[in-house]
Design a protein around this motif. Structure first.
Motif, mmCIF file in Angstrom:
data_model
loop_
_atom_site.group_PDB
_atom_site.id
_atom_site.type_symbol
_atom_site.label_atom_id
_atom_site.label_comp_id
_atom_site.label_asym_id
_atom_site.label_seq_id
_atom_site.Cartn_x
_atom_site.Cartn_y
_atom_site.Cartn_z
ATOM 1 N N ILE A 312 0.857 -1.205 0.000
ATOM 2 C CA ILE A 312 0.000 0.000 0.000
ATOM 3 C C ILE A 312 0.883 1.241 0.000
ATOM 4 C CG2 ILE A 312 -1.735 1.273 1.323
ATOM 5 C CD1 ILE A 312 -2.577 -1.542 2.437
ATOM 6 N N HIS A 313 1.926 1.199 0.840
ATOM 7 C CA HIS A 313 2.892 2.312 0.870
ATOM 8 C C HIS A 313 3.415 2.597 -0.519
ATOM 9 C CE1 HIS A 313 4.706 2.644 5.164
ATOM 10 N NE2 HIS A 313 3.399 2.513 5.212
ATOM 11 N N VAL A 314 3.873 1.517 -1.147
ATOM 12 C CA VAL A 314 4.576 1.688 -2.422
ATOM 13 C C VAL A 314 3.664 2.333 -3.446
ATOM 14 C CG1 VAL A 314 5.644 0.476 -4.345
ATOM 15 C CG2 VAL A 314 6.258 -0.121 -1.999
ATOM 16 N N LYS A 319 2.231 7.349 -6.401
ATOM 17 C CA LYS A 319 1.253 8.357 -6.847
ATOM 18 C C LYS A 319 1.623 9.728 -6.298
ATOM 19 C CE LYS A 319 -2.714 5.230 -7.266
ATOM 20 N NZ LYS A 319 -2.429 4.115 -6.330
ATOM 21 N N ASN A 320 1.953 9.774 -4.998
ATOM 22 C CA ASN A 320 2.305 11.050 -4.361
ATOM 23 C C ASN A 320 3.194 10.785 -3.147
ATOM 24 O OD1 ASN A 320 2.541 13.432 -3.041
ATOM 25 N ND2 ASN A 320 0.353 13.911 -2.986
ATOM 26 N N PRO A 321 4.498 11.137 -3.241
ATOM 27 C CA PRO A 321 5.449 10.814 -2.170
ATOM 28 C C PRO A 321 5.052 11.395 -0.808
ATOM 29 C CG PRO A 321 6.598 11.638 -4.116
ATOM 30 C CD PRO A 321 5.147 11.803 -4.381
ATOM 31 N N LEU A 322 4.266 12.507 -0.803
ATOM 32 C CA LEU A 322 3.916 13.133 0.475
ATOM 33 C C LEU A 322 3.111 12.201 1.370
ATOM 34 C CD1 LEU A 322 2.941 16.752 -0.638
ATOM 35 C CD2 LEU A 322 4.955 16.042 0.653
ATOM 36 N N THR A 323 2.521 11.146 0.767
ATOM 37 C CA THR A 323 1.687 10.259 1.571
ATOM 38 C C THR A 323 2.478 9.588 2.695
ATOM 39 O OG1 THR A 323 2.047 8.592 -0.131
ATOM 40 C CG2 THR A 323 -0.057 9.762 -0.189
ATOM 41 N N TYR A 324 3.742 9.244 2.410
ATOM 42 C CA TYR A 324 4.511 8.549 3.446
ATOM 43 C C TYR A 324 5.898 9.141 3.664
ATOM 44 C CZ TYR A 324 1.064 4.831 3.919
ATOM 45 O OH TYR A 324 -0.074 4.125 4.181
ATOM 46 N N ARG A 337 13.754 4.675 -1.814
ATOM 47 C CA ARG A 337 14.027 3.310 -2.270
ATOM 48 C C ARG A 337 12.754 2.498 -2.167
ATOM 49 N NH1 ARG A 337 17.351 1.388 1.624
ATOM 50 N NH2 ARG A 337 17.529 -0.604 0.591
ATOM 51 N N ILE A 338 12.300 2.002 -3.298
ATOM 52 C CA ILE A 338 11.163 1.083 -3.286
ATOM 53 C C ILE A 338 11.802 -0.294 -3.213
ATOM 54 C CG2 ILE A 338 9.076 0.333 -4.478
ATOM 55 C CD1 ILE A 338 9.038 3.331 -3.790
#
Length: 543
Positions: A312-314, A319-324, A337-338
């Motif tokens: 879910i994080h990935v 979509k939008n890095p600000l989420t995590y 790093r994914i």
């Protein structure tokens, strides 16, 4: 020193940081760290205590030969001793001989230390502080006064503690630095006590005018960074700390955490944006120099600080890095790093290639190949941050630009431990067989250890074909165990630094066999040195 929102960084990695158990810095190490901090843009770098330590004396001399570009190098010392004049104190003579414009002097703030530790009177302690600062001012020095044990001293006897600061202020100190030497103070206490100091000494809370306030927090309560931030909120304008938080006991305030918090979260100016992007690289380079594994989970600069693993994080981060993510990792030179995809790192390879003058295109299949190769190697334990020469060789190999200088046919290393009178004596003998331009060469050499013997034999075998090898020498050799749980069958990573007298470069090898890892690193070191010789004769700054 204008700018109301400027916070001045003061790095004491070379003195306070070096007091950490397990760190032993050579003169070369100290010089390398100083030059890297200078490139990062740190304004004050404390170089050590020249009166107390011969290595520090040499360090200040060397820096006069290879001066820093923007940082002030600072010598550190105590106030004069009780009942003598400053000009008779040998410690202070050593400070003047170091030839720095800035000097940090520490003195006692806590009445208990004055009477019990120094065995002198409270009055004489005030005189020691003001005499020393006045004397150094008369010799043209700018003085930073470190009030040792300030917070404990203030809690024990606030009136006397403030007297010591006033003595330093009246003697002409530019900075008054409040030290939490035992590291036991908490942020809300720092807020309250700094406020008292600002009021009692009539200090401008916006950092204009003189003297200015600094803070020197230790991390014994786990709050050194928070204490630094709390001080700044109340008017402190210099924070003293170390890279990666190194320091005695539990360490000092970690500048790698403080700087991004001050600059990106609180709106203070510490470094230029371009310099801030070097923070991660600096943190990792210094951890390699002191030979301590970097903390992968360190805030901001750790390898895992922006690593995303859960599904879910990935998808959210893509979509939008600000989420995590609380900041953009690029701002401090780190990368997202994914952990499960191959999307990460392409731009990194491209920008890294550019620094070596290699232009790659994102759509180029070679880019992907280099990335896959790096991932495989990093999984095996290779770390390319501190071994840029090996990284360049890897890229050139993928591009078909790596010439085979020689082929190894085999090597043997034989070690003797000779027990005789006095200390045991070890001697190593290496035999190596290589093919160069179709010609076989067999050489034997001795060394005081297996790697030295191997290095010598290899050079002897190659020097007739590549005469410039005569100029190369090993300047550093470091070994790290990668999976300590496996006992003696652990994989080892070897870092070798080589020099041709003008430039330095670092290569690495990884293997369960320490000699094999060392051989890889030594060979790449020689190969890269030869490559440098064929490049433009401009010096490339690699170390």
């Amino acid at each position: 020193m204008g700018m109301a929102n400027q916070v001045w960084l003061y790095d004491t990695t070379l003195r306070d940081g070096a007091q950490r158990e397990g760190i032993a810095l050579s003169l070369e190490d100290k010089l390398k760290i100083a030059h890297q901090l200078d490139r990062l843009g740190i304004p004050f770098i404390e170089g050590g205590w020249p009166g107390a330590n011969p290595k520090d004396v040499q360090f200040f001399w060397k820096l006069q030969e290879e001066p820093l570009t923007q940082a002030e190098i600072v010598a550190f010392c105590s106030t004069r001793r009780p009942n003598i004049t400053p000009d008779k104190d040998r410690m202070l003579q050593a400070i003047l001989a170091a030839g720095t414009r800035w000097v940090t002097i520490f003195g006692k703030s806590w009445d208990l230390h004055v009477t019990e530790g120094l065995k002198t009177t409270l009055e004489e302690n005030l005189a020691m502080i003001s005499d020393t600062i006045e004397y150094l001012r008369s010799q043209g020095r700018q003085v930073i006064y470190d009030a040792e044990h300030w917070f404990d001293g203030y809690k024990a006897n606030p009136d006397y503690a403030l007297e010591t600061l006033k003595a330093a202020k009246n003697a002409g100190a530019v900075w008054l630095v409040l030290c939490d030497t035992n590291g036991g103070t908490l942020p809300q206490e720092v807020n309250a006590i700094v406020k008292e100091v600002v009021n009692s000494l009539d200090i401008d809370p916006n950092g204009e005018g003189f003297p200015k306030l600094g803070i020197h927090p230790h991390n014994d309560s786990g709050t050194a960074v928070a204490n630094g931030l709390a001080g700044v909120v109340e008017g402190v304008r210099m924070v003293q700390g170390t890279m990666n938080g190194y320091g005695e006991r539990c360490g000092n305030a970690n500048l790698c955490t403080l700087i991004p918090n001050l600059q990106l979260k609180m709106g203070y100016h510490c470094l230029s944006e371009g310099q801030l992007t070097q923070l991660t690289q600096t943190s990792r380079l210094i951890s390699e120099i002191v030979n301590l594994a970097p903390d992968d989970h360190a805030p901001f600069v750790g390898r895992s600080a922006f690593a995303h693993k859960g599904g879910i994080h990935v998808s959210a981060v893509q979509k939008n890095p600000l989420t995590y993510e609380h900041i953009q990792p690029e701002k401090i030179g780190n990368e997202r790093r994914i952990v499960i995809s191959d999307q990460s790192g392409l731009s990194n390879v491209l920008s890294k290639a550019k620094t070596f003058g290699i232009e790659l295109d994102k759509g180029d299949i070679i880019c992907r190949e280099i990335l896959e190769r790096i991932k495989t190697l990093e999984h095996e334990g290779y770390q390319f941050e501190a071994a840029e020469a090996s990284f360049e060789l890897l890229m050139r190999q993928a591009l078909g630009q790596r010439k085979t200088m020689f082929q190894l046919k085999g090597f043997q290393v034989h070690c003797d431990m000779l027990q005789g009178e006095g200390t045991p004596y070890s001697n190593a003998l290496a035999t190596i067989k290589v093919t160069v331009n179709g010609e076989d060469k067999l050489e034997v050499a001795e060394g005081n250890g297996p790697v030295a013997a191997l290095d010598s034999a290899l050079r002897k075998a190659l020097v007739n074909f590549y005469p410039e090898i005569a100029e190369f020498h090993l300047t550093d050799y470091k070994v790290r165990i990668l999976d300590g749980g496996s006992g003696t069958s652990s994989r080892t990573r070897v870092l070798v630094e080589s020099s041709n007298g003008k430039q330095r470069w670092t290569t690495l090898g990884v293997s369960p066999n320490i000699l094999e890892a060392s051989y890889q690193a030594v060979v790449e070191g020689i190969e890269y040195g030869l490559l440098l010789g064929t490049k433009v004769k401009e010096p490339v700054e690699l170390s």
